[in-house]
Design a protein around this motif. Structure first.
Motif, PDB file in Angstrom:
ATOM      1  N   LEU A  84      -0.558   9.124  59.867  1.00  0.00           N
ATOM      2  CA  LEU A  84      -0.481   9.520  58.469  1.00  0.00           C
ATOM      3  C   LEU A  84      -1.788  10.171  58.049  1.00  0.00           C
ATOM      4  CD1 LEU A  84       1.338   9.249  55.872  1.00  0.00           C
ATOM      5  CD2 LEU A  84       0.063   7.146  55.382  1.00  0.00           C
ATOM      6  N   THR A  85      -1.686  11.208  57.220  1.00  0.00           N
ATOM      7  CA  THR A  85      -2.873  11.846  56.663  1.00  0.00           C
ATOM      8  C   THR A  85      -2.701  11.982  55.155  1.00  0.00           C
ATOM      9  OG1 THR A  85      -2.066  14.119  56.856  1.00  0.00           O
ATOM     10  CG2 THR A  85      -3.223  13.209  58.763  1.00  0.00           C
ATOM     11  N   GLY A  86      -3.803  12.097  54.467  1.00  0.00           N
ATOM     12  CA  GLY A  86      -3.772  12.283  53.027  1.00  0.00           C
ATOM     13  C   GLY A  86      -5.051  12.942  52.545  1.00  0.00           C
ATOM     14  N   ARG A  87      -5.004  13.346  51.299  1.00  0.00           N
ATOM     15  CA  ARG A  87      -6.156  13.974  50.648  1.00  0.00           C
ATOM     16  C   ARG A  87      -6.819  12.943  49.742  1.00  0.00           C
ATOM     17  NH1 ARG A  87      -6.515  16.551  45.683  1.00  0.00           N
ATOM     18  NH2 ARG A  87      -4.250  16.499  45.433  1.00  0.00           N
ATOM     19  N   LEU A  88      -8.144  12.966  49.691  1.00  0.00           N
ATOM     20  CA  LEU A  88      -8.917  12.062  48.841  1.00  0.00           C
ATOM     21  C   LEU A  88      -9.525  12.811  47.662  1.00  0.00           C
ATOM     22  CD1 LEU A  88     -11.017  10.121  51.503  1.00  0.00           C
ATOM     23  CD2 LEU A  88      -9.033   9.258  50.239  1.00  0.00           C
ATOM     24  N   THR A  89      -9.530  12.148  46.529  1.00  0.00           N
ATOM     25  CA  THR A  89     -10.333  12.586  45.387  1.00  0.00           C
ATOM     26  C   THR A  89     -11.224  11.408  45.038  1.00  0.00           C
ATOM     27  OG1 THR A  89      -8.602  14.026  44.495  1.00  0.00           O
ATOM     28  CG2 THR A  89     -10.325  13.314  42.971  1.00  0.00           C
ATOM     29  N   ILE A 116      -5.740   8.662  46.336  1.00  0.00           N
ATOM     30  CA  ILE A 116      -5.120   9.212  47.541  1.00  0.00           C
ATOM     31  C   ILE A 116      -3.939  10.075  47.109  1.00  0.00           C
ATOM     32  CG2 ILE A 116      -3.896   8.660  49.679  1.00  0.00           C
ATOM     33  CD1 ILE A 116      -5.383   5.959  49.662  1.00  0.00           C
ATOM     34  N   HIS A 117      -3.836  11.262  47.711  1.00  0.00           N
ATOM     35  CA  HIS A 117      -2.782  12.222  47.366  1.00  0.00           C
ATOM     36  C   HIS A 117      -2.181  12.827  48.633  1.00  0.00           C
ATOM     37  CE1 HIS A 117      -4.925  12.642  43.445  1.00  0.00           C
ATOM     38  NE2 HIS A 117      -5.990  12.707  44.188  1.00  0.00           N
ATOM     39  N   ASP A 118      -1.044  13.471  48.447  1.00  0.00           N
ATOM     40  CA  ASP A 118      -0.439  14.348  49.459  1.00  0.00           C
ATOM     41  C   ASP A 118      -0.277  13.675  50.820  1.00  0.00           C
ATOM     42  OD1 ASP A 118      -0.590  16.257  47.428  1.00  0.00           O
ATOM     43  OD2 ASP A 118      -2.503  17.059  48.167  1.00  0.00           O
ATOM     44  N   LEU A 119       0.267  12.484  50.824  1.00  0.00           N
ATOM     45  CA  LEU A 119       0.485  11.784  52.084  1.00  0.00           C
ATOM     46  C   LEU A 119       1.572  12.481  52.890  1.00  0.00           C
ATOM     47  CD1 LEU A 119       0.347   8.129  50.792  1.00  0.00           C
ATOM     48  CD2 LEU A 119      -1.363   9.313  52.176  1.00  0.00           C
ATOM     49  N   GLU A 120       1.308  12.624  54.179  1.00  0.00           N
ATOM     50  CA  GLU A 120       2.307  13.216  55.059  1.00  0.00           C
ATOM     51  C   GLU A 120       2.118  12.690  56.478  1.00  0.00           C
ATOM     52  OE1 GLU A 120       0.319  17.539  55.920  1.00  0.00           O
ATOM     53  OE2 GLU A 120       1.394  17.276  54.045  1.00  0.00           O
ATOM     54  N   PRO A 121       3.223  12.600  57.204  1.00  0.00           N
ATOM     55  CA  PRO A 121       3.108  12.157  58.603  1.00  0.00           C
ATOM     56  C   PRO A 121       2.180  13.097  59.364  1.00  0.00           C
ATOM     57  CG  PRO A 121       5.404  12.218  57.916  1.00  0.00           C
ATOM     58  CD  PRO A 121       4.602  12.862  56.820  1.00  0.00           C
ATOM     59  N   ALA A 122       1.405  12.528  60.260  1.00  0.00           N
ATOM     60  CA  ALA A 122       0.481  13.332  61.057  1.00  0.00           C
ATOM     61  C   ALA A 122       1.273  14.180  62.040  1.00  0.00           C
ATOM     62  CB  ALA A 122      -0.495  12.432  61.806  1.00  0.00           C
ATOM     63  N   ALA A 123       0.805  15.395  62.233  1.00  0.00           N
ATOM     64  CA  ALA A 123       1.423  16.262  63.231  1.00  0.00           C
ATOM     65  C   ALA A 123       1.154  15.680  64.606  1.00  0.00           C
ATOM     66  CB  ALA A 123       0.840  17.670  63.117  1.00  0.00           C
ATOM     67  N   GLU A 124       2.177  15.708  65.429  1.00  0.00           N
ATOM     68  CA  GLU A 124       1.992  15.194  66.788  1.00  0.00           C
ATOM     69  C   GLU A 124       1.231  16.206  67.609  1.00  0.00           C
ATOM     70  OE1 GLU A 124       5.255  13.526  68.881  1.00  0.00           O
ATOM     71  OE2 GLU A 124       6.192  12.775  67.057  1.00  0.00           O
ATOM     72  N   GLY A 125       0.291  15.721  68.354  1.00  0.00           N
ATOM     73  CA  GLY A 125      -0.471  16.582  69.246  1.00  0.00           C
ATOM     74  C   GLY A 125       0.317  16.855  70.521  1.00  0.00           C
ATOM     75  N   PRO A 126      -0.256  17.619  71.430  1.00  0.00           N
ATOM     76  CA  PRO A 126       0.452  17.906  72.674  1.00  0.00           C
ATOM     77  C   PRO A 126       0.694  16.630  73.472  1.00  0.00           C
ATOM     78  CG  PRO A 126      -1.802  18.780  72.709  1.00  0.00           C
ATOM     79  CD  PRO A 126      -1.558  18.201  71.354  1.00  0.00           C
TER      80      PRO A 126
END
Length: 166
Positions: free
Chosen positions: A61-66, A152-162
């Motif tokens: 999971l990733t998100g943006r911080l303020t 915390i904003h804009d939470l989204e699943p992390a992109a899978e790497g190779p």
């Protein structure tokens, strides 16, 4: 510090109550929906205003911080992020909206650059800030002499790497 004029305390209490309930429900939903309990690690950066969560070494999971503000534990003071010139611009996000909301609605604690640390007032200020910023959740980190408070904003699943080849 700015003008410490009186404000309509009952209006402030109503805003705080609504913001507190909103933050409580959003925080619970964020934790449940994204599995942010148990053996979860995180990494954050003010330079790029990002936070990532991982489990077992895999980011999920990733998100943006303020940054909302900080408490100096030795000085026992709160400082709004918008009033802190040492912060990277990325982590400020739209924090200026909180100051403008306070000015427009006569809530002086929001446009004051800082104030004496009172845990109750800090809690009120951060939930109102999260509401104004339409945050998915709140997060705090202690570092050295400071408590850092974030939305915390804009939470989204992390992109899978190779995937590794075998």
């Amino acid at each position: 510090m700015e003008d410490r004029s009186q404000h309509d305390h009952s209006d402030w209490e109503g805003v705080v109550l609504a913001a507190r309930e909103r933050a409580r429900s959003r925080q619970a939903l964020m934790i449940e929906r994204h599995g942010l309990s148990g053996d979860v690690q995180y990494h954050w950066s003010m330079d790029d205003a990002r936070i990532t969560w991982s489990r077992g070494g895999k980011t999920f999971l990733t998100g943006r911080l303020t940054m909302i503000g900080s408490v100096s534990l030795s000085r026992r003071t709160w400082l709004w992020a918008w009033a802190n010139p040492s912060l990277p611009s990325a982590v400020l996000g739209d924090i200026g909206q909180v100051r403008r909301y306070g000015e427009a609605n006569g809530f002086p604690v929001l446009p004051w650059p800082g104030f004496d640390h009172d845990p109750g007032l800090v809690a009120e200020a951060r939930v109102v800030a999260a509401s104004v910023l339409d945050a998915d959740g709140l997060w705090a980190e202690s570092a050295d002499d400071a408590q850092l408070h974030f939305a915390i904003h804009d939470l989204e699943p992390a992109a899978e790497g190779p995937r590794p080849t075998t």
